[in-house]
Design a protein around this motif. Structure first.
Motif, PDB file in Angstrom:
ATOM      1  N   ILE A 122     -21.322  -6.670 -12.327  1.00  0.00           N
ATOM      2  CA  ILE A 122     -20.949  -6.563 -11.833  1.00  0.00           C
ATOM      3  C   ILE A 122     -20.436  -8.110 -10.620  1.00  0.00           C
ATOM      4  O   ILE A 122     -21.267  -8.160 -10.608  1.00  0.00           O
ATOM      5  CB  ILE A 122     -21.575  -5.422 -10.771  1.00  0.00           C
ATOM      6  CG1 ILE A 122     -21.577  -4.278 -11.040  1.00  0.00           C
ATOM      7  CG2 ILE A 122     -20.950  -5.447  -9.732  1.00  0.00           C
ATOM      8  CD1 ILE A 122     -22.057  -2.991 -10.539  1.00  0.00           C
ATOM      9  N   MET A 123     -19.478  -7.649 -10.258  1.00  0.00           N
ATOM     10  CA  MET A 123     -18.577  -9.126  -9.602  1.00  0.00           C
ATOM     11  C   MET A 123     -18.046  -8.123  -8.129  1.00  0.00           C
ATOM     12  O   MET A 123     -17.965  -7.326  -8.089  1.00  0.00           O
ATOM     13  CB  MET A 123     -17.659  -9.963 -10.299  1.00  0.00           C
ATOM     14  CG  MET A 123     -16.744 -10.360  -9.039  1.00  0.00           C
ATOM     15  SD  MET A 123     -15.392 -11.564  -9.569  1.00  0.00           S
ATOM     16  CE  MET A 123     -13.924 -10.625  -9.880  1.00  0.00           C
ATOM     17  N   ARG A 124     -19.411  -8.278  -7.480  1.00  0.00           N
ATOM     18  CA  ARG A 124     -18.996  -7.806  -5.627  1.00  0.00           C
ATOM     19  C   ARG A 124     -18.469  -8.474  -5.075  1.00  0.00           C
ATOM     20  O   ARG A 124     -18.084  -9.506  -4.659  1.00  0.00           O
ATOM     21  CB  ARG A 124     -20.817  -7.374  -5.419  1.00  0.00           C
ATOM     22  CG  ARG A 124     -20.525  -6.879  -4.094  1.00  0.00           C
ATOM     23  CD  ARG A 124     -21.760  -6.161  -3.495  1.00  0.00           C
ATOM     24  NE  ARG A 124     -21.518  -5.245  -2.483  1.00  0.00           N
ATOM     25  CZ  ARG A 124     -22.626  -4.790  -2.270  1.00  0.00           C
ATOM     26  NH1 ARG A 124     -23.899  -5.675  -2.421  1.00  0.00           N
ATOM     27  NH2 ARG A 124     -23.145  -3.455  -1.940  1.00  0.00           N
ATOM     28  N   VAL A 125     -17.293  -8.001  -4.795  1.00  0.00           N
ATOM     29  CA  VAL A 125     -15.924  -8.261  -4.328  1.00  0.00           C
ATOM     30  C   VAL A 125     -16.108  -8.020  -2.105  1.00  0.00           C
ATOM     31  O   VAL A 125     -16.257  -6.704  -2.451  1.00  0.00           O
ATOM     32  CB  VAL A 125     -14.389  -8.831  -4.609  1.00  0.00           C
ATOM     33  CG1 VAL A 125     -13.334  -9.091  -3.577  1.00  0.00           C
ATOM     34  CG2 VAL A 125     -14.431  -8.536  -5.723  1.00  0.00           C
ATOM     35  N   ASN A 126     -16.848  -8.861  -1.539  1.00  0.00           N
ATOM     36  CA  ASN A 126     -17.355  -8.879   0.164  1.00  0.00           C
ATOM     37  C   ASN A 126     -16.811  -9.672   0.903  1.00  0.00           C
ATOM     38  O   ASN A 126     -17.214 -10.813   0.453  1.00  0.00           O
ATOM     39  CB  ASN A 126     -18.945  -8.101  -0.171  1.00  0.00           C
ATOM     40  CG  ASN A 126     -19.456  -7.645   1.035  1.00  0.00           C
ATOM     41  OD1 ASN A 126     -18.784  -8.376   1.944  1.00  0.00           O
ATOM     42  ND2 ASN A 126     -19.695  -6.071   0.951  1.00  0.00           N
ATOM     43  N   LYS A 127     -16.559  -9.192   2.196  1.00  0.00           N
ATOM     44  CA  LYS A 127     -16.178 -10.445   3.039  1.00  0.00           C
ATOM     45  C   LYS A 127     -17.150 -11.222   3.937  1.00  0.00           C
ATOM     46  O   LYS A 127     -17.174 -12.456   3.620  1.00  0.00           O
ATOM     47  CB  LYS A 127     -15.309  -9.611   3.970  1.00  0.00           C
ATOM     48  CG  LYS A 127     -14.025  -9.001   4.301  1.00  0.00           C
ATOM     49  CD  LYS A 127     -13.470  -8.673   5.015  1.00  0.00           C
ATOM     50  CE  LYS A 127     -12.158  -7.665   4.658  1.00  0.00           C
ATOM     51  NZ  LYS A 127     -12.042  -6.797   5.329  1.00  0.00           N
ATOM     52  N   SER A 128     -17.901 -10.516   3.363  1.00  0.00           N
ATOM     53  CA  SER A 128     -19.656 -11.230   3.539  1.00  0.00           C
ATOM     54  C   SER A 128     -20.717 -11.559   3.058  1.00  0.00           C
ATOM     55  O   SER A 128     -21.774 -11.748   2.432  1.00  0.00           O
ATOM     56  CB  SER A 128     -20.655 -10.229   4.352  1.00  0.00           C
ATOM     57  OG  SER A 128     -20.841  -8.981   3.957  1.00  0.00           O
ATOM     58  N   ALA A 129     -19.922 -12.240   1.446  1.00  0.00           N
ATOM     59  CA  ALA A 129     -20.612 -12.204   0.589  1.00  0.00           C
ATOM     60  C   ALA A 129     -20.976 -13.957   0.594  1.00  0.00           C
ATOM     61  O   ALA A 129     -20.526 -14.374   1.400  1.00  0.00           O
ATOM     62  CB  ALA A 129     -19.874 -12.832  -1.034  1.00  0.00           C
ATOM     63  N   THR A 130     -22.094 -13.753   0.051  1.00  0.00           N
ATOM     64  CA  THR A 130     -22.872 -15.181   0.318  1.00  0.00           C
ATOM     65  C   THR A 130     -23.112 -15.959  -1.215  1.00  0.00           C
ATOM     66  O   THR A 130     -23.530 -17.111  -0.700  1.00  0.00           O
ATOM     67  CB  THR A 130     -24.604 -15.276   0.968  1.00  0.00           C
ATOM     68  OG1 THR A 130     -25.219 -14.174  -0.850  1.00  0.00           O
ATOM     69  CG2 THR A 130     -24.398 -14.150   1.843  1.00  0.00           C
TER      70      THR A 130
END
Lengths: 491, 357
Positions: B132-140
């Motif tokens: 999974i590629m998790r696209v998230n504004k708070s991605a670290t």
């Protein structure tokens, strides 16, 4: 490594070499060759058969069938469940293989050298996951019937590798009966019907048929089998291990544990030849009759028997006394590189020997292998050709004239006889061990035989050991001990 | 397990490295995180011994298998199209990589937050080769490494299906004494019961560990139970499924063997009261399951077919279903097929698998 075992199918593996490696004991005129096996192949031999063209097919405990022809290896079939025997039709080249679960015909429909159709011929015997439920064979008679033998189920907890280890034991036997027809010799008719043929088998690891259509099998020493044995199979007979009787309609509803050892003793048929445990044999495999027409030397008509644990090749001479076979067994080649389970004569008369030791342990360094014994076509070794019973003792037939003076000397014969106890317990000690000397030794005019007179008792094994006796030409004997199973006296 | 944070060249650039877990049919990355709109430089290193690719898809838990099965149906076009099926659900992809090759793709991460699967679409790989590629504004930028499968026996004895089905007779954990294991190149495997004459269960992914049968060490006796290596799936086992003429007929069923057909799937033969049947078993085109074609040598009359229907999707080429019972009328039953597919867990509500922050 990615497993290469099953991706070899397309590869034609080349290897030409066979190396000489003679065992400690091998009669003069014979030599032993070891076939080099490509390192990619695990060849725990389960069966050998020659095609009419002279190719050797080899099936393995690992479940493959290999074709070996002029040093080339190619895989004919794979994915079989512990293949322990092969039959190739001498006219049509059709191939049958005995797997643990069934008798299967392997058909190469498109002629590319690989079997496509794995056709079930018969699977009517019971099978559990018990480790010891081997299926051995097949041999075929002139009418087209196949025969095989079914091992009993193991009743040693743990070793049986199964929850079904404690079923069908009789008097706490170490082998039991966890599935139908375990411990039987069976027949498969040409239309594929299963016929229970004879009972009382224990661990019948080898079956053969001779040119007269007589079927023999070997059995391994253990419970209800005092020592390893060679038997002729006759339909309807019971050979001694009672666990199989659970499938005999005559015993339906009977408690086999209520029948005593003495009663079973009266019901059983005795073996044709005892193969004394420890000193000669331990786990005999396939017997094969020498019907090479003399291409394998002076033992035409005799039976060769390999042993899995001791890795030796034995030889037996049989005769009918009172209508039943009995006879003598000798060591022949000893030891080979690995446990012997299968024997086949090639069209050229050499004896091919299929070997496996994996997990069963055997004498020799190898885990598996293929060897052959070749006779040079000229040299007659100095051996006891056969031992036969007379009314007053035994006649020893030699392969060539004997040193008459030595053969006439009573001091050169050491003779013992002993019996075995037929019992549920594992094996048997030698009982009533008696040592004796012959009363006389008469050498025949042609020097080919000697007649020994001595007291005769039945249902024992006579061990005849010759010392200081050589051929008239000075040739020493390689195997100077014979073991004669005396079931019946001459009338 | 967080192994490290990938180097960020600038606020909106990110480099991602993905490899394979050797001989385990898995990527070595379970998930990675990116912020929406990031310029991603993704390098896929094929460290395995077989070909692989990597496709990034639109969100959806079932997307990897769905897209992969479309790829498998490309047939002769598959190689030309690098196993990338047409459709808007494939966002980015690498080419097909031979062993030891690598490929780098550059793309801009989607603006919409979500879990975007990545998958290998080579035949059979998608059952386990996905992440999974998790696209998230708070991605670290954290990368979660895939857990290596616990070793099963000795991998030397693991049979791998390449481009040809494998058919192996031996004891198998969970199977009857007369068991036949079949591994198909599509990553679907099944166990045919040669005693009762039907398919007992299937499994996806890797095929079979024959070590216990062959004997792992030199002194081992062998003859033990083989282990299935993938994930088992049920096929509605309720005993021999076919009944001729009437429901629950008392009949004698006998196994008659099988035919190997090179790269095509094998066929099984058996008889029901002497009537010969050929069963040809293929992977279902969609979902996790099998399609079995039954062909009788002579017209069998009316045929009933039974499946325990729990959590399965059932269909057939003929007849009518009543729960787990299919009735095929006389005349239509000489040749029919039955498809048994595991119900998708949840087609409508994409769930978010647990992903480490």
């Amino acid at each position: 490594m990615k497993i290469a075992l099953f991706s070899l199918a397309a590869a034609l593996l080349m290897n030409q070499a066979a190396t000489a490696a003679n065992p400690v004991r091998l009669p003069a005129g014979y030599s032993l060759e070891t076939i080099d096996i490509p390192s990619e192949i695990t060849l725990g031999v389960g069966g050998l058969a020659f095609t009419p063209k002279g190719d050797l097919l080899i099936c393995t405990r690992e479940g493959e069938v290999w074709r070996y022809t002029h040093g080339n290896w190619s895989r004919f079939a794979y994915g079989l469940h512990e293949a322990l025997g092969l039959y190739v039709d001498p006219k049509t080249s059709e191939v049958w293989v005995m797997q643990r679960p069934e008798l299967t015909k392997l058909i190469d429909e498109d002629g590319d050298g690989k079997a496509d159709v794995y056709q079930t011929v018969n699977a009517d015997w019971g099978l559990s996951d018990n480790y010891h439920e081997y299926a051995f064979g097949p041999v075929r008679d002139a009418a087209g019937n196949f025969y095989g033998t079914l091992n009993l189920s193991l009743s040693w907890r743990g070793w049986a590798r199964s929850d079904r280890w404690d079923i069908g034991r009789v008097h706490d036997s170490k082998m039991g009966h966890a599935a139908k027809y375990r411990g039987w010799c069976f027949q498969i008719t040409p239309d594929g019907k299963f016929v229970p043929y004879a009972s009382g088998l224990r661990s019948p690891a080898g079956i053969t048929i001779n040119g007269k259509g007589e079927i023999f099998y070997t059995d391994n020493q253990g419970d209800w089998n005092c020592t390893s044995t060679l038997h002729q199979v006759v339909k309807g007979r019971f050979y001694g291990h009672p666990s199989s009787l659970a499938d005999d309609p005559a015993y339906a509803g009977k408690n086999l544990n209520r029948i005593t050892e003495e009663e079973y003793d009266h019901l059983r048929s005795r073996p044709a030849v005892y193969l004394p445990h420890g000193e000669l044999s331990n786990s005999p495999g396939e017997p094969i009759f020498d019907e090479t027409g003399g291409k394998f030397g002076p033992f035409e008509g005799q039976v060769f028997i390999g042993d899995q644990t001791k890795s030796n090749e034995m030889r037996a001479s049989l005769e009918k006394v009172g209508g039943e076979y009995q006879g003598a067994v000798f060591d022949f080649a000893d030891p080979l590189q690995c446990g012997i389970v299968r024997n086949r004569f090639a069209p050229d008369g050499s004896l091919w020997i299929g070997q496996t030791g994996r997990g069963w342990r055997s004498a020799g360094e190898k885990i598996f292998g293929l060897q052959r014994i070749v006779w040079d076509g000229r040299t007659v070794p100095m051996e006891m050709h056969s031992i036969s019973l007379t009314k007053t003792g035994f006649r020893i037939q030699f392969t060539k004239p004997v040193d008459r003076q030595a053969a006439a000397d009573l001091a050169n014969y050491k003779i013992k006889h002993w019996g075995y106890i037929y019992q549920a317990e594992y094996g048997s000690p030698k009982v009533d061990l008696t040592e004796l000397s012959p009363a006389s030794a008469r050498v025949a005019a042609d020097g080919q035989s000697v007649e020994l007179d001595m007291p005769l008792v039945k249902e024992v094994v006579y061990q005849l050991t010759l010392s200081n006796i050589a051929g008239a030409d000075g040739a020493p004997m390689t195997n100077a001990t014979g073991y004669y199973t005396l079931n019946r006296l001459r009338e | 397990m967080i192994l490290g944070v990938t180097a960020a060249y600038a606020a909106d650039e990110q480099e991602v490295q993905i490899g394979t877990l050797h001989a385990q049919m898995k990527f070595d990355v379970a998930s990675f995180q990116v912020k929406p709109g990031t310029h991603v430089r993704l390098t896929f290193n094929n460290t395995d011994e077989m070909q692989h690719n990597l496709l990034i898809l639109v969100p959806g838990e079932n997307k990897p298998l769905e897209v992969a099965q479309r790829a498998w149906m490309l047939g002769v076009d598959a190689v030309k199209k690098a196993f990338v099926p047409d459709g808007p659900d494939v966002l980015f992809h690498t080419r097909v990589l031979d062993p030891q090759q690598s490929d780098t793709i550059n793309f801009t991460a989607p603006e919409v937050e979500g879990d975007y699967p990545f998958v290998c679409t080579l035949p059979g790989h998608a059952f386990s080769m996905k992440g999974i590629m998790r696209v998230n504004k708070s991605a670290t930028g954290a990368v979660v490494k895939a857990a290596a499968a616990p070793p099963v026996g000795n991998s030397k004895f693991h049979l791998h299906v390449m481009d040809e089905p494998l058919v192996i007779r031996a004891f198998v954990d969970g199977g009857p004494a007369r068991s036949i294991s079949v591994g198909l190149p599509a990553g679907i495997n099944y166990l045919f019961d040669a005693e009762e004459c039907y398919v007992r269960f299937g499994w996806t992914g890797m095929f079979l560990d024959v070590g216990p049968n062959v004997g792992i060490n030199e002194g081992d006796r062998g003859g033990g139970w083989c282990r299935i290596l993938g994930d088992k799936f049920e096929l509605g086992d309720s005993g021999f499924p076919i009944s001729l003429g009437v429901p629950d007929a008392k009949q004698t069923v006998k196994f008659a063997g099988y035919r190997l057909r090179g790269k095509d799937v094998p066929q099984f033969f058996f008889t029901i009261d002497g009537k010969r049947v050929t069963q040809t078993i293929r992977p279902a085109a969609l979902g996790v399951g099998l399609i079995s074609e039954f062909e009788f040598d002579t017209d069998p009359g009316k045929v009933f077919f039974y499946v325990s229907p729990h959590l399965l999707r059932l269909s057939s080429s003929a007849g009518t279903w009543e729960s787990g019972r299919l009735e095929v009328s006389a005349g239509a039953a000489k040749k029919f097929s039955v498809t048994i597919v595991r119900q998708a867990k949840d087609d409508t509500k994409p769930k978010t698998p647990a992903v480490a922050p």
